[in-house]
Design a protein around this motif. Sequence first.
Motif, PDB file in Angstrom:
ATOM      1  N   VAL A   1       0.830   1.484   7.451  1.00 21.97           N
ATOM      2  CA  VAL A   1       1.546   0.682   8.366  1.00 21.97           C
ATOM      3  C   VAL A   1       1.099  -0.706   8.660  1.00 21.97           C
ATOM      4  N   GLY A   2       0.016  -1.156   7.833  1.00 26.70           N
ATOM      5  CA  GLY A   2      -0.356  -2.584   7.693  1.00 26.70           C
ATOM      6  C   GLY A   2      -1.344  -2.693   9.485  1.00 26.70           C
ATOM      7  N   ALA A   3      -1.358  -3.807   9.410  1.00 26.76           N
ATOM      8  CA  ALA A   3      -2.232  -4.410  10.730  1.00 26.76           C
ATOM      9  C   ALA A   3      -1.497  -5.184  11.748  1.00 26.76           C
TER      10      ALA A   3
ATOM     11  N   ALA B   1       1.032  -1.200  -0.103  1.00 30.28           N
ATOM     12  CA  ALA B   1      -0.055   0.108  -0.089  1.00 30.28           C
ATOM     13  C   ALA B   1       0.846   1.365   0.016  1.00 30.28           C
ATOM     14  N   GLY B   2       1.774   1.437   0.857  1.00 36.09           N
ATOM     15  CA  GLY B   2       2.845   2.320   0.985  1.00 36.09           C
ATOM     16  C   GLY B   2       3.641   2.478  -0.231  1.00 36.09           C
ATOM     17  N   MET B   3       4.338   1.414  -0.823  1.00 42.69           N
ATOM     18  CA  MET B   3       5.077   1.462  -1.917  1.00 42.69           C
ATOM     19  C   MET B   3       4.071   2.130  -3.234  1.00 42.69           C
TER      20      MET B   3
ATOM     21  N   ASN C   1      14.192   1.259   8.841  1.00 48.92           N
ATOM     22  CA  ASN C   1      14.836   0.828  10.324  1.00 48.92           C
ATOM     23  C   ASN C   1      14.541   2.100  10.995  1.00 48.92           C
ATOM     24  N   ILE C   2      13.376   2.456  10.661  1.00 48.21           N
ATOM     25  CA  ILE C   2      13.009   3.874  11.453  1.00 48.21           C
ATOM     26  C   ILE C   2      11.236   3.831  11.749  1.00 48.21           C
ATOM     27  N   LYS C   3      10.905   3.840  13.114  1.00 49.74           N
ATOM     28  CA  LYS C   3       9.463   3.865  13.414  1.00 49.74           C
ATOM     29  C   LYS C   3       8.664   5.125  13.482  1.00 49.74           C
TER      30      LYS C   3
HETATM   31  C1  FAD Z   1       0.566 -14.965   6.003  1.00 54.16           C
HETATM   32  C2  FAD Z   1       0.291 -14.417   4.886  1.00 54.16           C
HETATM   33  C3  FAD Z   1       0.532 -14.829   3.823  1.00 54.16           C
HETATM   34  C4  FAD Z   1       0.090 -14.150   2.296  1.00 54.16           C
HETATM   35  N1  FAD Z   1       0.219 -14.417   1.278  1.00 54.16           N
HETATM   36  C5  FAD Z   1      -0.262 -13.678   0.172  1.00 54.16           C
HETATM   37  C6  FAD Z   1      -0.040 -14.142  -1.250  1.00 54.16           C
HETATM   38  O1  FAD Z   1       0.541 -15.300  -1.296  1.00 54.16           O
HETATM   39  N2  FAD Z   1      -0.257 -13.413  -2.175  1.00 54.16           N
HETATM   40  C7  FAD Z   1      -0.733 -12.205  -2.076  1.00 54.16           C
HETATM   41  O2  FAD Z   1      -0.992 -11.237  -2.913  1.00 54.16           O
HETATM   42  N3  FAD Z   1      -1.032 -11.541  -0.934  1.00 54.16           N
HETATM   43  C8  FAD Z   1      -0.749 -12.199   0.249  1.00 54.16           C
HETATM   44  N4  FAD Z   1      -0.807 -11.820   1.433  1.00 54.16           N
HETATM   45  C9  FAD Z   1      -1.569 -10.456   1.712  1.00 54.16           C
HETATM   46  C10 FAD Z   1      -0.509  -9.482   1.651  1.00 54.16           C
HETATM   47  O3  FAD Z   1       0.737  -9.398   2.070  1.00 54.16           O
HETATM   48  C11 FAD Z   1      -1.265  -8.141   1.965  1.00 54.16           C
HETATM   49  O4  FAD Z   1      -2.392  -7.737   1.085  1.00 54.16           O
HETATM   50  C12 FAD Z   1      -0.271  -6.773   1.757  1.00 54.16           C
HETATM   51  O5  FAD Z   1       1.113  -7.084   2.106  1.00 54.16           O
HETATM   52  C13 FAD Z   1      -0.879  -5.756   2.834  1.00 54.16           C
HETATM   53  O6  FAD Z   1      -0.238  -4.454   2.614  1.00 54.16           O
HETATM   54  P1  FAD Z   1       0.252  -3.450   3.333  1.00 54.16           P
HETATM   55  O7  FAD Z   1       1.074  -2.426   2.656  1.00 54.16           O
HETATM   56  O8  FAD Z   1      -1.311  -2.472   3.566  1.00 54.16           O
HETATM   57  O9  FAD Z   1       0.718  -3.575   4.829  1.00 54.16           O
HETATM   58  P2  FAD Z   1       1.949  -4.343   5.134  1.00 54.16           P
HETATM   59  O10 FAD Z   1       2.332  -5.167   3.988  1.00 54.16           O
HETATM   60  O11 FAD Z   1       1.704  -4.976   6.360  1.00 54.16           O
HETATM   61  O12 FAD Z   1       2.905  -3.236   5.115  1.00 54.16           O
HETATM   62  C14 FAD Z   1       3.280  -2.470   6.284  1.00 54.16           C
HETATM   63  C15 FAD Z   1       4.571  -1.744   6.349  1.00 54.16           C
HETATM   64  O13 FAD Z   1       4.519  -0.787   7.265  1.00 54.16           O
HETATM   65  C16 FAD Z   1       5.752  -1.041   8.063  1.00 54.16           C
HETATM   66  N5  FAD Z   1       5.353  -0.347   9.442  1.00 54.16           N
HETATM   67  C17 FAD Z   1       4.781  -0.750  10.566  1.00 54.16           C
HETATM   68  N6  FAD Z   1       4.666  -0.031  11.623  1.00 54.16           N
HETATM   69  C18 FAD Z   1       5.352   0.916  11.082  1.00 54.16           C
HETATM   70  C19 FAD Z   1       5.428   2.289  12.163  1.00 54.16           C
HETATM   71  N7  FAD Z   1       5.137   2.547  13.031  1.00 54.16           N
HETATM   72  N8  FAD Z   1       6.413   3.164  11.172  1.00 54.16           N
HETATM   73  C20 FAD Z   1       7.026   2.904  10.048  1.00 54.16           C
HETATM   74  N9  FAD Z   1       6.741   1.848   9.083  1.00 54.16           N
HETATM   75  C21 FAD Z   1       5.968   0.967   9.897  1.00 54.16           C
HETATM   76  C22 FAD Z   1       6.337  -2.254   8.152  1.00 54.16           C
HETATM   77  O14 FAD Z   1       7.609  -2.222   8.412  1.00 54.16           O
HETATM   78  C23 FAD Z   1       5.850  -2.816   6.878  1.00 54.16           C
HETATM   79  O15 FAD Z   1       6.744  -2.388   5.766  1.00 54.16           O
HETATM   80  C24 FAD Z   1      -0.431 -12.593   2.734  1.00 54.16           C
HETATM   81  C25 FAD Z   1      -0.677 -12.159   3.939  1.00 54.16           C
HETATM   82  C26 FAD Z   1      -0.446 -13.107   5.046  1.00 54.16           C
HETATM   83  C27 FAD Z   1      -0.546 -12.388   6.408  1.00 54.16           C
END
Ligand code: FAD
Length: 446
Positions: free
Chosen positions: A102-104, A15-17, A76-78
């Motif tokens: 930041v995801g869940a 989502a962020g990228m 490497n920063i929160k």
């Molecule tokens: C076990 C598992 C298997 C999966 N397998 C697949 C699959 O095979 N195919 C597929 O298409 N999808 C798969 N998914 C789903 C997919 O991974 C998610 O849909 C997607 O990664 C969610 O994206 P996101 O960017 O919202 O969150 P995330 O991917 O969770 O990214 C969150 C980012 O925020 C960063 N972050 C967190 N807190 C902070 C903070 N306080 N400050 C700064 N940075 C922070 C983290 O370091 C991370 O880089 C899977 C998910 C899981 C849990």
Amino acid sequence: MTDQYLVAVVGAGPAGMFGARELANAGARVVLFNRDIKPGGLAEYGVYPNKHKMKDGFRKQFRQALANDNLTYYGNIKVGAQGDLTFDDLRALGFQAILVTVGAQGTKWLGLPGEDLEGVYHAKDLVYHYNKLPPFSQKQFHLGKRCAIIGAGNVMLDIAYYMAREIKAEEVIAVVRRGPGEVNFTKEEMTRMIAYLDLDAFEAEMTRVLPALQAVNQDPELGRHKVLDAQSKAEPKTSESRFRFEFLTSPVQMIGENGALTKLEVEDNILVEKNGDLKSRGTGHKRTLDVDTVVFAIGDKVDDSIGLPSDSTEFIKNPSPRFPIDGTSYEAFDPKASAPIQDIFVGGWARKASEGLVGVARKDGTNASKAVWQYLQTMQPTSVNLEAVAEKVKSTGRQIVTKEDVQKLEAAEAAEAQKRGLEEFKYATNEEMLAATGMTVSAQPS
Ligand SMILES: Cc1cc2nc3c(=O)[nH]c(=O)nc-3n(C[C@H](O)[C@H](O)[C@H](O)COP(=O)(O)OP(=O)(O)OC[C@H]3O[C@@H](n4cnc5c(N)ncnc54)[C@H](O)[C@@H]3O)c2cc1C
């Protein structure tokens, strides 16, 4: 130098990228802050390790996004109330909008007795562990011979696959609250587990739950198809693990001896129709399963320690969005003030926890960035001072990873994989990753 909009994107998962890329392409100056050293989030640390082609495809897209000249990466920063930088720090640096992706990261427990026993885990922690995300990569997991996994989705299947393939557990049991007709996993994911399925046990289970299905007029063929259709494309098994289902079954408590899990007590359910949906309802009939490992694969929730109001599972969104995209609100909301938090937007799993695959998170992050862009149009671009941002980041004392460092790390891991004759190699500690970028590793603030 011309003025630009300055935006912080917090979290470099899909989502962020893709949100950051969209904003950078639109002409905003974007700084992407990421908790982990590597970008990718769950695409890197969630997707099953042997899905090499899929993961490489994602990495390639992330590399292309990071290459954008309008984008700075700090890994490497929160960020957050308990992070290295707060939202107010970002505002003070001149960031005009903050997109939180930041995801869940929160853990959803059911609050059952025995959750603290050795052998009881949450799927996310185990998934992070086997995908080598520090510090989970360093944590000990006591995974035994008989494992119950609570859940009925793709994550349940990933854990089952790991228990069968890597741990070679004797028995892997999916404990499913509702019936075979309500399972949530895809046929594609089931192709990896179907060869381990004990077909006799499956038929016996279908017979056991038949009266409950008949009571709601559900044709058992529906569930049979959802589970067995994967047979035509079954991946061959690599251990003698036996996989089976316990349908219409909910966990009640985990029972242990000397602090270690020995049994899972469960309650049988029936199906009831509620507002057109089939829900489960406990019958009061309880029994125990002899297991030494229980993994909860019941989805995640957001981590509200970041400092945004949440309703325990999700950050609260503005119910009357100023900048809706496809009718969806991406705006953080403060219920106490009854007002949106003007400059903070949420996207991806931070907006809707555990919702969908990478493609869904990508679209959501992109849409969130469109809402951010519309918000930016209500103000003037600013004179961007990236040096001040760099200084502030440096002052946190963290060993910050840049895009160039990510490239060095990827090259070092690729070289290591080649040397070892592996399809992929990943360093499992922050120290090794930092060292691979050429940094001298120092003690980090916790
Ligand atoms: C076990 C598992 C298997 C999966 N397998 C697949 C699959 O095979 N195919 C597929 O298409 N999808 C798969 N998914 C789903 C997919 O991974 C998610 O849909 C997607 O990664 C969610 O994206 P996101 O960017 O919202 O969150 P995330 O991917 O969770 O990214 C969150 C980012 O925020 C960063 N972050 C967190 N807190 C902070 C903070 N306080 N400050 C700064 N940075 C922070 C983290 O370091 C991370 O880089 C899977 C998910 C899981 C849990």
